[in-house]
Design a protein around this motif. Structure first.
Motif, PDB file in Angstrom:
ATOM      1  N   ASP A 175      -7.030  -1.590  -1.962  1.00 28.94           N
ATOM      2  CA  ASP A 175      -8.201  -1.103  -2.690  1.00 28.94           C
ATOM      3  C   ASP A 175      -7.709  -0.155  -3.788  1.00 28.94           C
ATOM      4  O   ASP A 175      -7.493   1.030  -3.547  1.00 28.94           O
ATOM      5  CB  ASP A 175      -9.153  -0.392  -1.733  1.00 28.94           C
ATOM      6  N   VAL A 176      -7.515  -0.710  -4.982  1.00 23.80           N
ATOM      7  CA  VAL A 176      -6.969   0.074  -6.088  1.00 23.80           C
ATOM      8  C   VAL A 176      -7.901   1.225  -6.459  1.00 23.80           C
ATOM      9  O   VAL A 176      -7.459   2.336  -6.781  1.00 23.80           O
ATOM     10  CB  VAL A 176      -6.725  -0.845  -7.308  1.00 23.80           C
ATOM     11  N   ALA A 177      -9.223   0.967  -6.423  1.00 22.85           N
ATOM     12  CA  ALA A 177     -10.193   1.992  -6.820  1.00 22.85           C
ATOM     13  C   ALA A 177     -10.099   3.233  -5.939  1.00 22.85           C
ATOM     14  O   ALA A 177     -10.401   4.342  -6.378  1.00 22.85           O
ATOM     15  CB  ALA A 177     -11.603   1.414  -6.779  1.00 22.85           C
ATOM     16  N   ALA A 178      -9.668   3.033  -4.680  1.00 25.67           N
ATOM     17  CA  ALA A 178      -9.598   4.165  -3.750  1.00 25.67           C
ATOM     18  C   ALA A 178      -8.522   5.175  -4.144  1.00 25.67           C
ATOM     19  O   ALA A 178      -8.543   6.323  -3.691  1.00 25.67           O
ATOM     20  CB  ALA A 178      -9.336   3.660  -2.327  1.00 25.67           C
ATOM     21  N   LEU A 179      -7.574   4.762  -4.983  1.00 22.24           N
ATOM     22  CA  LEU A 179      -6.511   5.685  -5.397  1.00 22.24           C
ATOM     23  C   LEU A 179      -7.053   6.806  -6.279  1.00 22.24           C
ATOM     24  O   LEU A 179      -6.510   7.905  -6.288  1.00 22.24           O
ATOM     25  CB  LEU A 179      -5.432   4.916  -6.162  1.00 22.24           C
ATOM     26  N   PRO A 203      -4.366   1.505 -15.052  1.00 23.30           N
ATOM     27  CA  PRO A 203      -5.267   0.591 -14.324  1.00 23.30           C
ATOM     28  C   PRO A 203      -4.912  -0.875 -14.541  1.00 23.30           C
ATOM     29  O   PRO A 203      -5.079  -1.693 -13.629  1.00 23.30           O
ATOM     30  CB  PRO A 203      -6.646   0.923 -14.912  1.00 23.30           C
ATOM     31  N   GLN A 204      -4.411  -1.239 -15.730  1.00 33.02           N
ATOM     32  CA  GLN A 204      -4.021  -2.630 -15.977  1.00 33.02           C
ATOM     33  C   GLN A 204      -2.852  -3.036 -15.092  1.00 33.02           C
ATOM     34  O   GLN A 204      -2.794  -4.174 -14.611  1.00 33.02           O
ATOM     35  CB  GLN A 204      -3.656  -2.821 -17.453  1.00 33.02           C
ATOM     36  N   VAL A 205      -1.916  -2.111 -14.876  1.00 34.87           N
ATOM     37  CA  VAL A 205      -0.786  -2.407 -13.987  1.00 34.87           C
ATOM     38  C   VAL A 205      -1.287  -2.666 -12.577  1.00 34.87           C
ATOM     39  O   VAL A 205      -0.887  -3.638 -11.916  1.00 34.87           O
ATOM     40  CB  VAL A 205       0.231  -1.244 -13.986  1.00 34.87           C
ATOM     41  N   LEU A 206      -2.190  -1.819 -12.105  1.00 34.59           N
ATOM     42  CA  LEU A 206      -2.688  -1.951 -10.733  1.00 34.59           C
ATOM     43  C   LEU A 206      -3.571  -3.179 -10.549  1.00 34.59           C
ATOM     44  O   LEU A 206      -3.725  -3.665  -9.426  1.00 34.59           O
ATOM     45  CB  LEU A 206      -3.472  -0.697 -10.333  1.00 34.59           C
ATOM     46  N   GLN A 207      -4.163  -3.653 -11.642  1.00 34.58           N
ATOM     47  CA  GLN A 207      -5.044  -4.823 -11.531  1.00 34.58           C
ATOM     48  C   GLN A 207      -4.284  -6.134 -11.579  1.00 34.58           C
ATOM     49  O   GLN A 207      -4.906  -7.202 -11.550  1.00 34.58           O
ATOM     50  CB  GLN A 207      -6.096  -4.792 -12.643  1.00 34.58           C
ATOM     51  N   LYS A 208      -2.965  -6.071 -11.655  1.00 37.17           N
ATOM     52  CA  LYS A 208      -2.183  -7.298 -11.548  1.00 37.17           C
ATOM     53  C   LYS A 208      -2.570  -8.013 -10.260  1.00 37.17           C
ATOM     54  O   LYS A 208      -2.707  -7.387  -9.207  1.00 37.17           O
ATOM     55  CB  LYS A 208      -0.678  -6.989 -11.526  1.00 37.17           C
ATOM     56  N   THR A 209      -2.704  -9.312 -10.350  1.00 36.68           N
ATOM     57  CA  THR A 209      -3.207 -10.086  -9.214  1.00 36.68           C
ATOM     58  C   THR A 209      -2.414  -9.820  -7.941  1.00 36.68           C
ATOM     59  O   THR A 209      -2.976  -9.673  -6.850  1.00 36.68           O
ATOM     60  CB  THR A 209      -3.150 -11.590  -9.547  1.00 36.68           C
ATOM     61  N   GLU A 210      -1.095  -9.721  -8.083  1.00 36.42           N
ATOM     62  CA  GLU A 210      -0.250  -9.558  -6.889  1.00 36.42           C
ATOM     63  C   GLU A 210      -0.555  -8.253  -6.152  1.00 36.42           C
ATOM     64  O   GLU A 210      -0.467  -8.183  -4.930  1.00 36.42           O
ATOM     65  CB  GLU A 210       1.227  -9.571  -7.287  1.00 36.42           C
ATOM     66  N   LEU A 211      -0.888  -7.196  -6.918  1.00 37.09           N
ATOM     67  CA  LEU A 211      -1.144  -5.896  -6.294  1.00 37.09           C
ATOM     68  C   LEU A 211      -2.601  -5.741  -5.885  1.00 37.09           C
ATOM     69  O   LEU A 211      -2.909  -5.246  -4.803  1.00 37.09           O
ATOM     70  CB  LEU A 211      -0.769  -4.775  -7.269  1.00 37.09           C
ATOM     71  N   ALA A 212      -3.509  -6.163  -6.761  1.00 37.00           N
ATOM     72  CA  ALA A 212      -4.937  -5.971  -6.501  1.00 37.00           C
ATOM     73  C   ALA A 212      -5.369  -6.657  -5.220  1.00 37.00           C
ATOM     74  O   ALA A 212      -6.292  -6.198  -4.534  1.00 37.00           O
ATOM     75  CB  ALA A 212      -5.758  -6.484  -7.689  1.00 37.00           C
ATOM     76  N   ALA A 213      -4.709  -7.763  -4.873  1.00 34.32           N
ATOM     77  CA  ALA A 213      -5.091  -8.497  -3.667  1.00 34.32           C
ATOM     78  C   ALA A 213      -4.640  -7.794  -2.393  1.00 34.32           C
ATOM     79  O   ALA A 213      -5.112  -8.115  -1.306  1.00 34.32           O
ATOM     80  CB  ALA A 213      -4.486  -9.901  -3.714  1.00 34.32           C
ATOM     81  N   GLU A 214      -3.745  -6.832  -2.534  1.00 29.24           N
ATOM     82  CA  GLU A 214      -3.164  -6.195  -1.352  1.00 29.24           C
ATOM     83  C   GLU A 214      -3.823  -4.885  -0.961  1.00 29.24           C
ATOM     84  O   GLU A 214      -3.620  -4.397   0.149  1.00 29.24           O
ATOM     85  CB  GLU A 214      -1.668  -5.933  -1.602  1.00 29.24           C
ATOM     86  N   HIS A 218       0.832  -1.203   0.000  1.00 26.24           N
ATOM     87  CA  HIS A 218       0.000   0.000   0.000  1.00 26.24           C
ATOM     88  C   HIS A 218       0.868   1.256   0.000  1.00 26.24           C
ATOM     89  O   HIS A 218       0.591   2.213  -0.733  1.00 26.24           O
ATOM     90  CB  HIS A 218      -0.918  -0.014   1.217  1.00 26.24           C
ATOM     91  N   LEU A 219       1.913   1.240   0.822  1.00 26.31           N
ATOM     92  CA  LEU A 219       2.801   2.415   0.891  1.00 26.31           C
ATOM     93  C   LEU A 219       3.431   2.681  -0.465  1.00 26.31           C
ATOM     94  O   LEU A 219       3.450   3.826  -0.949  1.00 26.31           O
ATOM     95  CB  LEU A 219       3.881   2.174   1.946  1.00 26.31           C
ATOM     96  N   TYR A 220       3.958   1.640  -1.104  1.00 25.13           N
ATOM     97  CA  TYR A 220       4.631   1.820  -2.381  1.00 25.13           C
ATOM     98  C   TYR A 220       3.648   2.253  -3.477  1.00 25.13           C
ATOM     99  O   TYR A 220       3.937   3.144  -4.279  1.00 25.13           O
ATOM    100  CB  TYR A 220       5.331   0.529  -2.800  1.00 25.13           C
ATOM    101  N   VAL A 221       2.497   1.593  -3.533  1.00 21.02           N
ATOM    102  CA  VAL A 221       1.518   1.936  -4.577  1.00 21.02           C
ATOM    103  C   VAL A 221       1.069   3.382  -4.430  1.00 21.02           C
ATOM    104  O   VAL A 221       0.973   4.127  -5.413  1.00 21.02           O
ATOM    105  CB  VAL A 221       0.312   0.983  -4.539  1.00 21.02           C
TER     106      VAL A 221
END
Length: 610
Positions: free
Chosen positions: A259-263, A246-257, A207-210
């Motif tokens: 709430d991408v939409a909140a960004l 958005p495709q980068v953020l939807q990578k399984t490894e990141l999306a599971a960690e 979360h911090l890095y994203v």
């Protein structure tokens, strides 16, 4: 391999305050060597633990803040050791996103644990009712976070990710955005696959890095968006905002960690809207230009007297296919670029204007009786069908207003084209129509000549694509049947039962012959035979209740059957009184009041009677 920690001079002798933990002075060198080895081995967690233990001995048991005065030298040395350790920890953290060397993972894990230990010690001092050391709270957690954020900014500003070898030529804006985007993608995947394992789950390091990359990348794109961009750069920037990122953020490894939409979006609305308007306006102009060019090419060919090309024996025009491909491709792309289908639909808002120009062109073709006019109109029927198909099957490409307006124009074009093609047929058949319902029609076999005329004219109607030709045949089938009924209703009177039975047989035979001819040629409107058969039965019946039942059946099947139609039919039977006719026509009002007639096909509304 050299690292950023190489060159840090560890001229670090064992602090005196650590000497006091050992009673044997002759072992002092051994302990000094052990502590120095801890640092050189990058066991920062262990080093932090030793420093915290000494801090506790110096300050933890003292109720009087002045009690440490006698240990000032040790306090000073302890503070210096802490600063030295912090430098090494932060340097190690800055290596998080680089290649992991031998022992590098362990050093990072140890640095993270050291930060956690220091954070826990800060909290412990916060709970105590005594004065903490000058360095408490030390805020290593905040320093950890700010160090990583700074690292993110450096990597975005000086990306080192290698571009693909097959990359096409790009503008400077595209190259800069691509470089930052590649770095962001590689680093975030490194965080998800490697760096995350250095931290406990509750730290939520992903979360911090994203968040840091999102904030930094957004800030850089804002600077780019603030300047006027060329259309291709505008499109590229929007693609990164709405699709690539958005495709980068939807990578399984990141999306599971997280709430991408909140960004939220990379760019705020006040910067996005001008870019979207610029892109959509350019796309609309481009679509209008290509559509106009396609229609102009079609007009030029017709003006030269060229017939449309044939495919499988059918006249075809590229107008609809070319425009459909354009619309489908451009709206689909626009949806990706602006990230909103409703906005993407706006590029087709002038499509109705094109349809009007297409209709005007068709009207010109039909007015000027060139040899190529009929082939062009037959080709247009195929275009009209293809346009209707795309409007119905891919309705999402159009706004509701454009969809309705275009369908309305296309319906007008189809009807006028069919009328244009069928009018000459009816002109040829008119002499045969005049014989219907006459005494000669009843007493002589005159219907054959009408059938022969129809079959001959049907040959000239060929040339439209299959479904359009079939629909044209069906329309002719219905129009001939309408004309047949119209002529019959105003035809010769049938004075007695014998004439009425004979008329019934004639109508039945005619219905069967007409049905066989049109079905053989491709018409699917088989229900038209039923109308003539039911009319024939009314002519045959003599019993009033039976006539009422038959008329009721006809009215139930065809809701546009009116009292005028029934009255005209019954007037052919001169042995029925006015009262009898009235009792039969009254049946229709009963049927109309029962409902359920709206779903049936219309026919009699086309049969005009006085």
């Amino acid at each position: 391999m050299r690292t950023e920690t190489d060159g840090v001079k560890l001229n670090f002798r064992l602090p005196r305050f650590l000497w006091k933990t050992h009673k044997a002075p002759d072992k002092m060198q051994t302990y000094e060597q052990t502590y120095e080895q801890i640092l050189q081995a990058k066991l920062y967690c262990e080093a932090s633990r030793l420093l915290i233990e000494r801090e506790e001995r110096l300050f933890g048991e003292m109720q009087d803040p002045e009690a440490a005065t006698g240990h000032q030298e040790e306090v000073t040395e302890l503070e210096a050791c802490r600063r030295e350790l912090l430098v090494l920890v932060l340097q190690t953290l800055r290596l998080s996103l680089g290649p992991v060397e031998v022992g590098g993972a362990a050093a990072l894990v140890s640095a993270v644990k050291a930060v956690e230990q220091e954070e826990a010690q800060d909290q412990l001092w916060g709970q105590r009712d005594q004065t903490p050391p000058a360095w408490r709270p030390c805020g290593w957690k905040e320093l950890h976070d700010s160090t990583l954020r700074g690292l993110v900014e450096e990597r975005i500003d000086s990306p080192s990710a290698v571009p693909p070898t097959n990359q096409v030529a790009q503008s400077s804006v595209q190259a800069d955005v691509c470089a930052m985007g590649r770095q962001l993608k590689e680093d975030l995947l490194q965080v998800a696959s490697v760096v995350r394992s250095f931290y406990p789950p509750e730290h939520n390091i992903c979360h911090l890095y994203v968040e840091a990359y999102h904030r930094t990348f957004s800030a850089r794109l804002r600077k780019i968006a603030d300047f006027g961009l060329e259309d291709k750069d505008c499109k590229f920037l929007l693609l990164w905002v709405n699709e690539y990122y958005p495709q980068v953020l939807q990578k399984t490894e990141l999306a599971a960690e997280m709430d991408v939409a909140a960004l939220g979006k990379l760019l705020p609305e006040e910067l996005l809207k001008p870019l979207e308007d610029q892109f959509l306006s350019g796309q609309q102009e481009e679509l209008n230009m290509f559509v106009g060019r396609i229609l102009k090419d079609a007009k030029d060919k017709w003006n030269k007297g060229e017939e449309p090309t044939r495919e499988d024996g059918f006249f075809v025009s590229p107008v609809s296919y070319d425009i459909i491909q354009l619309i489908n491709g451009m709206v689909t792309l626009a949806e990706k670029v602006v990230g909103d289908l409703q906005k993407a639909q706006t590029i087709t808002r002038q499509l109705n204007d094109f349809m009007q120009r297409f209709k005007s062109f068709q009207n010109d073709v039909m007015k000027q009786k060139k040899t190529s006019s009929q082939p062009v109109v037959k080709a247009h029927l195929g275009c009209i069908q293809q346009f209707r198909d795309i409007l119905n099957m891919k309705r999402h490409l159009f706004t509701e207003e454009v969809w309705n307006d275009c369908l309305h124009v296309l319906t007008d074009m189809k009807l006028s084209a069919q009328e244009y093609l069928l009018k000459p047929v009816h002109e040829v058949l008119k002499p045969e129509y005049r014989k219907l319902g006459t005494s000669d029609w009843l007493n002589k076999n005159l219907f054959t000549s009408l059938l022969d005329g129809i079959e001959k004219e049907l040959q000239g109607l060929q040339g439209s694509i299959g479904s359009c030709h079939q629909e044209l045949l069906g329309k002719l089938h219905q129009e001939v049947t309408v004309e047949y009924v119209r002529r019959l209703l105003k035809g010769a009177k049938l004075k007695d039962e014998e004439q009425q039975v004979k008329a019934c047989k004639t109508v039945r035979d005619n219905a069967e012959s007409l049905h066989e001819l049109f079905v053989k040629m491709g018409s699917e409107d088989v229900w038209l035979k039923d109308i003539l058969t039911k009319i024939a039965e009314v002519l045959r019946l003599q019993d009033l209740p039976a006539i009422q039942i038959q008329v009721a059946s006809l009215g139930a099947d065809y809701p546009d059957l009116s009292e005028k139609h029934v009255s005209a039919l019954l007037k052919l039977k001169t042995n029925l009184s006015k009262a009898d006719r009235r009792s039969v026509t009254d049946v229709l009002s009963v049927i109309s009041g029962s409902g359920g007639r709206e779903a049936a096909p219309t026919f009699f509304s086309e049969v005009r009677v006085k």
